[in-house]
Design an enzyme around this catalytic site. Sequence first.
Site, mmCIF file in Angstrom:
data_model
loop_
_atom_site.group_PDB
_atom_site.id
_atom_site.type_symbol
_atom_site.label_atom_id
_atom_site.label_comp_id
_atom_site.label_asym_id
_atom_site.label_seq_id
_atom_site.Cartn_x
_atom_site.Cartn_y
_atom_site.Cartn_z
ATOM 1 N N ARG A 19 3.054 -7.020 9.509
ATOM 2 C CA ARG A 19 2.348 -5.946 10.229
ATOM 3 C C ARG A 19 2.800 -5.881 11.690
ATOM 4 O O ARG A 19 2.928 -4.791 12.266
ATOM 5 C CB ARG A 19 0.837 -6.169 10.147
ATOM 6 N N TYR A 64 -12.475 -3.417 -2.842
ATOM 7 C CA TYR A 64 -12.947 -3.392 -1.453
ATOM 8 C C TYR A 64 -14.485 -3.399 -1.381
ATOM 9 O O TYR A 64 -15.066 -2.786 -0.483
ATOM 10 C CB TYR A 64 -12.392 -2.153 -0.737
ATOM 11 N N ARG A 114 -1.222 -14.843 4.447
ATOM 12 C CA ARG A 114 -2.001 -14.142 5.487
ATOM 13 C C ARG A 114 -1.296 -14.264 6.848
ATOM 14 O O ARG A 114 -1.266 -13.322 7.634
ATOM 15 C CB ARG A 114 -3.421 -14.716 5.603
ATOM 16 N N ASN A 165 -1.647 -0.295 7.466
ATOM 17 C CA ASN A 165 -1.111 -1.623 7.780
ATOM 18 C C ASN A 165 -0.321 -2.252 6.635
ATOM 19 O O ASN A 165 -0.127 -3.466 6.592
ATOM 20 C CB ASN A 165 -2.224 -2.543 8.301
ATOM 21 N N LYS A 169 0.825 -1.208 0.000
ATOM 22 C CA LYS A 169 0.000 0.000 0.000
ATOM 23 C C LYS A 169 0.866 1.268 0.000
ATOM 24 O O LYS A 169 2.095 1.186 0.161
ATOM 25 C CB LYS A 169 -0.912 -0.037 1.238
ATOM 26 N N HIS A 180 -2.104 -5.394 1.475
ATOM 27 C CA HIS A 180 -3.301 -6.199 1.248
ATOM 28 C C HIS A 180 -2.855 -7.595 0.841
ATOM 29 O O HIS A 180 -1.921 -7.733 0.046
ATOM 30 C CB HIS A 180 -4.177 -5.629 0.129
ATOM 31 N N GLU A 200 -8.558 -11.849 -7.639
ATOM 32 C CA GLU A 200 -7.824 -10.588 -7.486
ATOM 33 C C GLU A 200 -6.598 -10.543 -8.400
ATOM 34 O O GLU A 200 -6.288 -9.502 -8.974
ATOM 35 C CB GLU A 200 -7.428 -10.394 -6.015
HETATM 36 P P1 IDP Z 1 -7.360 -7.207 5.738
HETATM 37 O O1 IDP Z 1 -6.585 -6.179 4.940
HETATM 38 O O2 IDP Z 1 -6.539 -7.729 6.886
HETATM 39 O O3 IDP Z 1 -7.962 -8.298 4.895
HETATM 40 P P2 IDP Z 1 -10.059 -6.114 5.980
HETATM 41 O O4 IDP Z 1 -10.954 -6.341 7.148
HETATM 42 O O5 IDP Z 1 -10.401 -6.819 4.704
HETATM 43 O O6 IDP Z 1 -8.561 -6.437 6.439
HETATM 44 O O7 IDP Z 1 -10.015 -4.548 5.720
HETATM 45 C C1 IDP Z 1 -9.429 -4.034 4.542
HETATM 46 C C2 IDP Z 1 -8.582 -2.851 4.898
HETATM 47 O O8 IDP Z 1 -9.420 -1.809 5.375
HETATM 48 C C3 IDP Z 1 -7.582 -3.084 6.039
HETATM 49 O O9 IDP Z 1 -6.386 -3.688 5.609
HETATM 50 C C4 IDP Z 1 -7.379 -1.684 6.541
HETATM 51 O O10 IDP Z 1 -6.464 -0.979 5.702
HETATM 52 C C5 IDP Z 1 -8.753 -1.070 6.381
HETATM 53 N N1 IDP Z 1 -9.533 -1.149 7.616
HETATM 54 C C6 IDP Z 1 -10.214 -2.231 8.080
HETATM 55 N N2 IDP Z 1 -10.797 -1.960 9.263
HETATM 56 C C7 IDP Z 1 -10.488 -0.678 9.539
HETATM 57 C C8 IDP Z 1 -10.801 0.194 10.621
HETATM 58 O O11 IDP Z 1 -11.503 -0.164 11.599
HETATM 59 N N3 IDP Z 1 -10.274 1.455 10.564
HETATM 60 C C9 IDP Z 1 -9.497 1.881 9.519
HETATM 61 N N4 IDP Z 1 -9.185 1.101 8.480
HETATM 62 C C10 IDP Z 1 -9.671 -0.153 8.483
HETATM 63 MG MG MG Z 2 -9.523 -8.277 3.523
#
Ligand code: IDP
Ligand code: MG
Length: 154
Positions: A102, A49, A85, A112, A9, A115, A126
């Site tokens: 992370r 997303y 993951r 973080n 990212k 992705h 994807e």
């Molecule tokens: P992942 O990236 O670990 O699969 P997801 O739940 O799919 O996590 O969320 C996608 C992305 O959205 C996360 O990597 C993060 O950048 C962002 N995100 C998810 N939850 C939050 C939140 O509560 N606050 C801010 N950003 C969030």
């Molecule tokens: Mg995700």
Amino acid sequence: MEKTLIIAKPDAVQRGLIGEIVKRLENKGLKLIGIKMASLDEAMLRNHYAEHVDKDFYTGLENFMKSSPVVLMAWEGYECVDAVRTLVGATNPRQAVPGSIRGDLAAGTGRNLIHASDSKKSGEAEVASFFKDDELFEYDKSEYIHVYEENERG
Ligand code: IDP
Ligand code: MG
């Protein structure tokens, strides 16, 4: 063979962590089958997303993901989606275990670094959505015999 999409990212690009991220995935023994830099637009992000577009963090997420280019990577390996993951760590980096990308390198959920596809199906979809056929490479990785057993190399 299973495929997974990694997006390094904008925070990974800005913090100069692309090499570190690639190194960790290479060290695991995974095969890099595609890599490129790209600027993601609203349509691409809303599609990528889709499960999050109605959430309160989505606008911030989209703006952040558009804030600088990203590095897109396709990786291949036996059960690589779950393996990656685990290497990437929990969504909230403050809860991600030490040793994960992370866990070692990030602190904010919205910053973080990475992705990573979350299922075999999403990995396939994807990779296909971000890479054209001629941007993906099939080749023998000679060290595979030292990474996977025969039945896992298929
Ligand atoms: P992942 O990236 O670990 O699969 P997801 O739940 O799919 O996590 O969320 C996608 C992305 O959205 C996360 O990597 C993060 O950048 C962002 N995100 C998810 N939850 C939050 C939140 O509560 N606050 C801010 N950003 C969030
Ligand atoms: Mg995700």
